[in-house]
Design an enzyme around this catalytic site. Sequence first.
Site, PDB file in Angstrom:
ATOM      1  NE  ARG A  41     -16.620  -4.830  19.766  1.00  0.00           N
ATOM      2  CZ  ARG A  41     -17.125  -4.478  20.963  1.00  0.00           C
ATOM      3  NH1 ARG A  41     -18.344  -4.811  21.644  1.00  0.00           N
ATOM      4  NH2 ARG A  41     -15.817  -4.613  21.641  1.00  0.00           N
ATOM      5  CE  LYS A 178     -10.308   0.905  30.626  1.00  0.00           C
ATOM      6  NZ  LYS A 178     -10.786   0.726  29.084  1.00  0.00           N
TER       7      LYS A 178
HETATM    8  P1  AMP Z   1      -6.762   1.790  27.042  1.00  0.00           P
HETATM    9  O1  AMP Z   1      -8.710   1.375  27.229  1.00  0.00           O
HETATM   10  O2  AMP Z   1      -6.318   1.471  28.577  1.00  0.00           O
HETATM   11  O3  AMP Z   1      -6.616   0.957  26.108  1.00  0.00           O
HETATM   12  O4  AMP Z   1      -6.688   3.237  27.114  1.00  0.00           O
HETATM   13  C1  AMP Z   1      -6.948   3.773  25.757  1.00  0.00           C
HETATM   14  C2  AMP Z   1      -7.028   5.461  26.858  1.00  0.00           C
HETATM   15  O5  AMP Z   1      -5.847   5.938  26.410  1.00  0.00           O
HETATM   16  C3  AMP Z   1      -6.969   6.218  24.975  1.00  0.00           C
HETATM   17  O6  AMP Z   1      -8.028   7.455  24.952  1.00  0.00           O
HETATM   18  C4  AMP Z   1      -6.009   7.336  24.580  1.00  0.00           C
HETATM   19  O7  AMP Z   1      -6.430   8.541  24.832  1.00  0.00           O
HETATM   20  C5  AMP Z   1      -5.275   6.955  26.427  1.00  0.00           C
HETATM   21  N1  AMP Z   1      -3.860   7.537  26.494  1.00  0.00           N
HETATM   22  C6  AMP Z   1      -2.808   7.582  25.915  1.00  0.00           C
HETATM   23  N2  AMP Z   1      -2.043   7.477  26.297  1.00  0.00           N
HETATM   24  C7  AMP Z   1      -2.913   8.480  26.736  1.00  0.00           C
HETATM   25  C8  AMP Z   1      -0.877   9.827  27.666  1.00  0.00           C
HETATM   26  N3  AMP Z   1      -0.487   9.047  27.689  1.00  0.00           N
HETATM   27  N4  AMP Z   1      -2.029  10.297  29.478  1.00  0.00           N
HETATM   28  C9  AMP Z   1      -3.791  10.067  29.036  1.00  0.00           C
HETATM   29  N5  AMP Z   1      -4.146   8.962  28.522  1.00  0.00           N
HETATM   30  C10 AMP Z   1      -3.766   7.816  27.381  1.00  0.00           C
END
Ligand code: AMP
Length: 374
Positions: A41, A178
């Site tokens: 960034r 999320k």
């Molecule tokens: P986001 O900020 O919504 O893009 O989420 C990213 C996070 O989702 C990362 O830190 C991953 O470790 C987590 N993540 C991905 N797959 C899974 C899963 N199956 N269960 C729990 N957390 C997850």
Amino acid sequence: MLLPSIDSLGDLNGKSVLVRVDFNCPVESVAGELRVTDDFRIRAAIPLFEELKARGASVTACTHFGRPKGRPDSQFDVAPIRRHLDSLVENVRLLENLRFHPGEESNDPEFGADLIRGFDAYVNEAFGASHREHASIMFPPTVVPSAAGPNLQREVETLLATLSHPQRPFVAVVGGAKVADKLGITKVLADRADSVIIGGGMAFTFWKALGWPIGDSLVDDARVSEVREILASGHVVLPTDVWCLPTGSPFGSGGDTEPVLRSRSVGVGEMGLDVGPESIEAFRRVLESAGTVLWNGPMGVFEDRRFEHGTRSIAETLAEIGATTIVGGGDSAAAVEKFGVASSMNFISTGGGASLELLEYGDLPGLRALRGES
Ligand code: AMP
């Protein structure tokens, strides 16, 4: 979308310009000193600083950093970022963390007025913060000539063009954790894209909607009916197998327990943490024929080597195929860096949340402010 460019600011010789940037970078202690560990960034803003200086302006930058709750907190001091900036460009001042003032996040006009006092012009180069109605984003354009920085401009144009004129087949890949934040955009993409691949923690709310057992996997129970509507689009591609751990086993920064592979069902007392080989193969087949791919969110807990395969496979597939590849910021941007394919992507957004909101709503509060519409 028409946004005022820095040319619209007129003659900047001898003028003082405030640039809102998003230097919310990862910082870690290295050999006893706090250092920026990913300066993507910061590097991205350097051409703008150089351009403003070449036009005779004196340049001051301002950013938020972390979540210091409206008061000074040494943990969120921008000093490491300032040191890094100084190593990349001369004579650009960086103000203290905007979020040390409660007025930033509450969009207090008094704080906005204090911030812009003494400046002749303002440039918003903080795409990643432009979905927030915060004082540094909203107030300056109401009082001084203001412009969109070139990166912000490019982010907006690229993302909107991808959505309105994608080369088909248009494939979206949505993952991460999320669920509530991402369902809105998933719905938009299910309407516009030819296929929407769902992975990561997102997938289990979809599995639940199908009636597939999910054990203790991440789920948003309140969203199951919304997910059924998205499934009705007929464009959703779900994982069919997932790597699981017993509930309570450590994961994230590693652990000793061997994951087990489950097909269409996560057992009681287990949680799904990455997509399996059958899913990876199915995703790859969809991606191979794509004309445009938009990716947001990892396919599993990719910070943990045991659960990085799904995300690595998406990253590597995107690097191999001939499609236009757009990476929507946040963890997916970190993933293409981690797996060494960032330079093969056509575009990597600097803003995770902002890119999702722009795609979902077609506009952002910070862009409306620059157009004088706030
Ligand atoms: P986001 O900020 O919504 O893009 O989420 C990213 C996070 O989702 C990362 O830190 C991953 O470790 C987590 N993540 C991905 N797959 C899974 C899963 N199956 N269960 C729990 N957390 C997850």
